[in-house]
Scaffold this motif. Structure first.
Motif, mmCIF file in Angstrom:
data_model
loop_
_atom_site.group_PDB
_atom_site.id
_atom_site.type_symbol
_atom_site.label_atom_id
_atom_site.label_comp_id
_atom_site.label_asym_id
_atom_site.label_seq_id
_atom_site.Cartn_x
_atom_site.Cartn_y
_atom_site.Cartn_z
ATOM 1 N N ARG A 103 -51.922 85.612 72.308
ATOM 2 C CA ARG A 103 -51.120 84.941 71.287
ATOM 3 C C ARG A 103 -50.589 85.892 70.213
ATOM 4 O O ARG A 103 -50.893 87.071 70.197
ATOM 5 C CB ARG A 103 -51.929 83.824 70.636
ATOM 6 C CG ARG A 103 -53.159 84.286 69.861
ATOM 7 C CD ARG A 103 -54.167 83.164 69.758
ATOM 8 N NE ARG A 103 -55.056 83.285 68.612
ATOM 9 C CZ ARG A 103 -56.202 82.634 68.480
ATOM 10 N NH1 ARG A 103 -56.587 81.782 69.431
ATOM 11 N NH2 ARG A 103 -56.968 82.786 67.411
ATOM 12 N N PRO A 160 -48.742 76.224 72.006
ATOM 13 C CA PRO A 160 -48.881 76.980 73.251
ATOM 14 C C PRO A 160 -47.618 76.944 74.097
ATOM 15 O O PRO A 160 -46.719 76.117 73.881
ATOM 16 C CB PRO A 160 -50.021 76.239 73.957
ATOM 17 C CG PRO A 160 -49.849 74.814 73.513
ATOM 18 C CD PRO A 160 -49.334 74.882 72.093
ATOM 19 N N ASP A 201 -48.311 82.295 73.074
ATOM 20 C CA ASP A 201 -48.781 81.197 72.224
ATOM 21 C C ASP A 201 -48.736 81.610 70.748
ATOM 22 O O ASP A 201 -48.928 82.773 70.415
ATOM 23 C CB ASP A 201 -50.223 80.816 72.558
ATOM 24 C CG ASP A 201 -50.387 80.338 74.003
ATOM 25 O OD1 ASP A 201 -49.365 79.993 74.623
ATOM 26 O OD2 ASP A 201 -51.525 80.332 74.488
#
Length: 325
Positions: free
Chosen positions: A219, A124, A137
């Motif tokens: 992400r 992260p 992330d």
């Protein structure tokens, strides 16, 4: 006794996406709806985003109104809580569109590594690698689960570059969602097949981008192989919206090896190379360090060098090693 329960109308991959959404931090109801629409109808979404679709202007105000209402709640842990992004005193201008959806340029060698990871990863807050406020992330679940998807950007164009199936969706729940909802346009592939697609696109002079999106659980979820004539992100970047992050490298030319053949100028997707006299010259302010010119130079006159002002490269195994230290 026969099971009389009605079949669940929600697809398995959608239920998994919901479960992952509840685990994600700072993930609003709007983010979930946005992510679902984006992944469920990517061709419509990208067609509208690039302005190619005829209903682009009609849907824009509707989308903004929905965002204003749903952005007040988070979906995390299944609770409705005030979303810090829309809390009183929060300056919404601090999070620009480019901060929520963008690509990190990765040279071929780095792209190969991203599709050959064989273990789950939790990395992260990669501020130094991904210089954006959100969606930075790398959390890979089942990274060997990869799908080749027909590129929504290319598909939205009247005369697209071919082939179409060059978008690589990496990990879960994204791979299963795409394959289950787009069986005619997506297929499961092996890691070796993913590498073959990357290498073939590299030979065509196309750029590898690792894409991140806040609505896709904040992400990394895909590697796209992009050309400036079709790619919506490259088009936006060219028009002043900074949606692409440099690889952390820039190209340099050895004038003693360069013949001035101009092969590199023809393949540079960022327009960063010109031939001056008998040698190629790199505009390092424009160069994004994709490495296409390095791979395609017949005289091996071009190389990539680190530029510490451009952030750190996305070298997945190096990042994993640092995280484990």
């Amino acid at each position: 006794m026969k099971d009389r329960r009605p079949p669940n109308p929600i697809k398995t991959s959608t239920r998994e996406f919901i479960r992952e959404a509840r685990r994600a931090r700072d993930y609003s109801l709007f983010d979930f709806l946005h992510g679902y629409v984006y992944a469920r109808w990517p061709y419509l979404y990208i067609g509208i985003g690039t302005g190619e679709h005829r209903i682009a202007r009609t849907l824009s105000p509707v989308f903004n109104r929905i965002r204003g209402w749903t952005g007040r709640f988070q979906i995390r842990n299944g609770d409705k809580k005030p979303n810090p992004v829309s809390a009183p005193g929060f300056d919404e201008d601090r999070i620009a569109f480019a901060d929520t959806y963008h690509g990190k340029v990765v040279p071929l060698a780095s792209a190969r590594k991203l599709v050959t990871v064989n273990e789950d990863i939790d990395l992260p807050d990669l501020e130094k690698v991904i210089p954006y406020k959100r969606a930075r992330d790398i959390i890979l679940r089942n990274p060997d689960h990869i799908a080749a998807l027909e590129c929504p950007c290319r598909s939205s164009r009247e005369r697209p570059c071919l082939p179409l199936d060059v978008c690589l969706i990496v990990g879960e729940p994204f791979t299963s969602f795409v394959v289950e909802h787009h069986p005619a346009k997506a297929r499961v592939i092996s890691q070796a097949e993913a590498v073959e697609i990357l290498e073939a696109e590299n030979r065509r002079g196309h750029v590898h981008h690792a894409f991140f999106k806040d609505a896709m659980l904040g992400r990394f979820y895909a590697i796209c192989n992009c050309c400036s004539c079709c790619c919506g992100a490259m088009q936006a970047h060219r028009n002043g919206t900074p949606m692409l992050a440099s690889s952390g490298y820039v190209s340099q030319v050895d004038p003693e090896l360069c013949s001035g053949c101009s092969d590199c100028t023809q393949h540079c997707q960022f327009g960063a190379i010109s031939v001056v006299g008998s040698s190629a010259a790199i505009d390092q302010e424009i160069c994004m360090g994709c490495g296409v010119c390095v791979e395609l130079c017949p005289n091996e006159a071009v190389s990539l060098i680190r530029d510490n002002t451009r952030g750190e490269p996305l070298e997945i195994f190096d990042l994993m090693e640092k995280a484990a230290a």
